[in-house]
Design a protein around this motif. Structure first.
Motif, PDB file in Angstrom:
ATOM      1  N   THR A   2     -17.259  33.046 121.598  1.00 24.18           N
ATOM      2  CA  THR A   2     -17.662  33.588 122.897  1.00 24.18           C
ATOM      3  C   THR A   2     -17.780  32.489 123.942  1.00 24.18           C
ATOM      4  O   THR A   2     -17.348  32.653 125.096  1.00 24.18           O
ATOM      5  N   ALA A   3     -18.361  31.349 123.552  1.00 19.09           N
ATOM      6  CA  ALA A   3     -18.512  30.236 124.491  1.00 19.09           C
ATOM      7  C   ALA A   3     -17.158  29.665 124.907  1.00 19.09           C
ATOM      8  O   ALA A   3     -16.950  29.327 126.078  1.00 19.09           O
ATOM      9  N   LYS A  17     -19.635  23.221 125.250  1.00 19.79           N
ATOM     10  CA  LYS A  17     -20.533  22.567 124.295  1.00 19.79           C
ATOM     11  C   LYS A  17     -21.928  23.173 124.255  1.00 19.79           C
ATOM     12  O   LYS A  17     -22.582  23.178 123.200  1.00 19.79           O
ATOM     13  N   SER A  18     -22.418  23.719 125.384  1.00 16.51           N
ATOM     14  CA  SER A  18     -23.745  24.325 125.363  1.00 16.51           C
ATOM     15  C   SER A  18     -23.770  25.552 124.456  1.00 16.51           C
ATOM     16  O   SER A  18     -24.713  25.754 123.682  1.00 16.51           O
ATOM     17  N   ILE A  62     -38.101  22.619 115.371  1.00 19.17           N
ATOM     18  CA  ILE A  62     -36.645  22.455 115.425  1.00 19.17           C
ATOM     19  C   ILE A  62     -36.048  23.249 116.577  1.00 19.17           C
ATOM     20  O   ILE A  62     -35.198  22.762 117.334  1.00 19.17           O
ATOM     21  N   ASN A  63     -36.507  24.496 116.762  1.00 16.38           N
ATOM     22  CA  ASN A  63     -35.975  25.327 117.841  1.00 16.38           C
ATOM     23  C   ASN A  63     -36.297  24.739 119.216  1.00 16.38           C
ATOM     24  O   ASN A  63     -35.452  24.753 120.118  1.00 16.38           O
ATOM     25  N   VAL A  64     -37.513  24.229 119.377  1.00 19.65           N
ATOM     26  CA  VAL A  64     -37.896  23.633 120.663  1.00 19.65           C
ATOM     27  C   VAL A  64     -37.021  22.415 120.958  1.00 19.65           C
ATOM     28  O   VAL A  64     -36.494  22.255 122.072  1.00 19.65           O
ATOM     29  N   ILE A  65     -36.845  21.551 119.957  1.00 13.20           N
ATOM     30  CA  ILE A  65     -36.034  20.343 120.152  1.00 13.20           C
ATOM     31  C   ILE A  65     -34.590  20.700 120.502  1.00 13.20           C
ATOM     32  O   ILE A  65     -34.000  20.161 121.442  1.00 13.20           O
ATOM     33  N   LEU A  66     -34.018  21.642 119.754  1.00 14.19           N
ATOM     34  CA  LEU A  66     -32.624  22.012 119.988  1.00 14.19           C
ATOM     35  C   LEU A  66     -32.452  22.748 121.310  1.00 14.19           C
ATOM     36  O   LEU A  66     -31.443  22.564 122.002  1.00 14.19           O
ATOM     37  N   LYS A  89     -30.440  22.764 126.894  1.00 13.59           N
ATOM     38  CA  LYS A  89     -30.680  22.835 128.341  1.00 13.59           C
ATOM     39  C   LYS A  89     -30.231  21.558 129.029  1.00 13.59           C
ATOM     40  O   LYS A  89     -29.676  21.577 130.138  1.00 13.59           O
ATOM     41  N   ARG A  90     -30.460  20.418 128.396  1.00 20.29           N
ATOM     42  CA  ARG A  90     -30.016  19.162 128.976  1.00 20.29           C
ATOM     43  C   ARG A  90     -28.497  19.107 129.056  1.00 20.29           C
ATOM     44  O   ARG A  90     -27.921  18.599 130.038  1.00 20.29           O
TER      45      ARG A  90
END
Length: 307
Positions: A187-188, A220-221, A294-298, A303-304
């Protein structure tokens, strides 16, 4: 007389139009309220689960000790002198998830590139149908296939006494995360504007160069988001890895029998009681915290990348 009739008709039309507008506004407010309620329900479920795990898991951690619980290397919950160290479970979950991502994400990404950029017609439809079918297969079926095919193959290939080990679990997890990685990555990739491809081809790049130097970097996002979903699937799996990992509370070795955080809960909850049962809730709390971190870090990384 005719003027009066027209006036009355216009008034009726205006009244009817006003009534329709009021009905539409009322329906709009009602739907907004329903959507808002559903959003709050989703948040409430997360809060309820979080509070339940904290309330159920903290007492055992206090009694055992935080350092002993998190960094202890021995789990012997049914021994005469029980020990509740979950470091082997934590490391096994980390290594198993990392191995599944290392194997599954590249394979899934290349398959997504094939579906989005290289294939067409009946072949593409057949591959996409197979991917959709894989996403609907129950976990226990993956575990059964792994136990019948992967475990004996690993045992014979590496000359091991038993093929139920961390490596077998990694292979099964890598296959299980493929549908999520392929679907989201495809999809991306398809969402990348066609002008990017056309500009690259106009500059003399080949189709393969365009895919890997233009299209994939632009998507890539979304590809990172697929990796996040794969990690969530891998780290939360219990039944399949229980059937192929040996389910023994050892420090992790690639060809040694191991136990994951999820399988530790599933294998002992049915007969647990007292401090053992409380410790299993503490394991669930540790797993929940691990997944959240892990979810917060990823998500921050995704977002970055978008920025």
């Amino acid at each position: 007389m005719q003027s009066n009739v027209l006036t009355v008709t216009s008034a009726k039309s205006a009244t009817k139009g006003g009534g329709l507008k009021k009905t539409a506004d009322l329906l709009e407010r009602l739907m907004n309220g329903i959507f808002t309620l559903c959003g709050f329900i989703a948040v409430a479920f997360v809060l309820i689960i979080t509070i339940f795990l904290i309330v159920s898991g903290i007492p055992a951690i206090k009694e055992i000790g935080v350092l002993e619980f998190l960094f202890g290397t021995v789990w012997a919950s049914t021994a005469s002198e029980p020990s509740y160290g979950i470091l082997p479970f934590i490391l096994t979950s980390v290594y198993g998830t990392l191995g599944a991502i290392i194997i599954g994400v590249p394979v899934g990404l290349l398959c997504a590139v094939f579906l989005a950029e290289m294939s067409g017609g009946k072949l593409s439809a057949a591959v996409r149908g197979a991917v959709d079918l894989m996403s609907g297969i129950p976990s226990v079926v993956y575990g059964l296939v792994g136990m019948i095919i992967v475990v004996p193959a690993v045992r014979e290939t590496f000359g091991l006494p038993d093929g139920a080990n961390l490596f077998s679990a990694v292979v099964v997890l890598a296959v299980m995360i493929l549908p999520s990685v392929i679907s989201v990555s495809e999809t991306a990739i398809k969402a990348v504007p066609k002008e990017y491809r056309e500009a690259s081809l106009a500059l003399g790049a080949t189709k393969t160069e365009t895919v890997f130097k233009v299209t994939v970097p632009a998507a890539k996002s979304g590809i990172l988001a697929s990796a996040v979903l794969g990690i969530g699937r891998a780290i939360g799996e219990a039944m399949a890895v229980m059937m192929v990992s040996g389910n023994v509370a050892n420090m992790p070795k690639l060809f040694g029998s191991v136990r994951f955080l999820t399988t530790a809960i599933a294998s002992e909850m049915s007969y647990s009681s007292g401090l053992q049962r409380q410790a299993l809730f503490s394991v669930a709390l540790a797993l929940f915290a691990f997944i959240m971190i892990i979810n917060v870090i990823l998500n921050i990384a995704v977002k970055r990348k978008k920025d």
